[in-house]
Design a protein around this motif. Sequence first.
Motif, short mmCIF file in Angstrom:
data_model
loop_
_atom_site.label_atom_id
_atom_site.label_comp_id
_atom_site.label_asym_id
_atom_site.label_seq_id
_atom_site.Cartn_x
_atom_site.Cartn_y
_atom_site.Cartn_z
N THR A 107 -4.04 1.09 3.65
CA THR A 107 -3.83 2.13 2.65
C THR A 107 -5.03 3.07 2.67
N ARG A 108 -4.75 4.36 2.81
CA ARG A 108 -5.80 5.38 2.94
C ARG A 108 -6.18 5.91 1.55
N ASP A 164 -3.18 8.03 1.04
CA ASP A 164 -2.05 7.42 0.35
C ASP A 164 -2.26 7.42 -1.15
N ASP A 169 4.19 12.24 -3.65
CA ASP A 169 3.93 11.28 -2.58
C ASP A 169 2.54 10.65 -2.62
N ILE A 170 1.63 11.30 -3.34
CA ILE A 170 0.25 10.81 -3.39
C ILE A 170 -0.14 10.56 -4.84
N ILE A 174 -0.04 1.75 -5.67
CA ILE A 174 0.51 1.87 -4.32
C ILE A 174 1.84 1.10 -4.22
#
Length: 133
Positions: A2-3, A50, A78-79, A122
Amino acid sequence: MTRVLLVDDEPLVLIGMQGMLNWAALGYEVVGTARNGAEALRAVQEKQPDIVVSDIRMPVMDGFEVLSVMNRRQWIEDIPVIMISSEDSSQFIQKAYEYGASDYIARPFDARVVYQRVFNTIKLYAKQRRLLN
């Protein structure tokens, strides 16, 4: 992995957030840091994290402005963004949620709590994407 993008105007806080958790061992990669809102938006575009963990009070653009731009550009869909602040008034927290924050963590915070909230956020976003597709 996961970024994660970390955003805070205090260099010591950024170093502390990077170091307080062994991000890699927990399945996270810190893809970048930013010291103000404008840098944060550039980093979101370039690094495509992410999740973003951001302070609210920053120079150039504050966290509310970052959330506003992310909403206009539909990145917030999305983020997810977790806001961190020492401000604990209910009006301030409510404003963060109204602007699109996924979660809000008050300072001082515990590393395990930050990890768990990032993990939960997440997981919820991933579940939501599966349901929508």
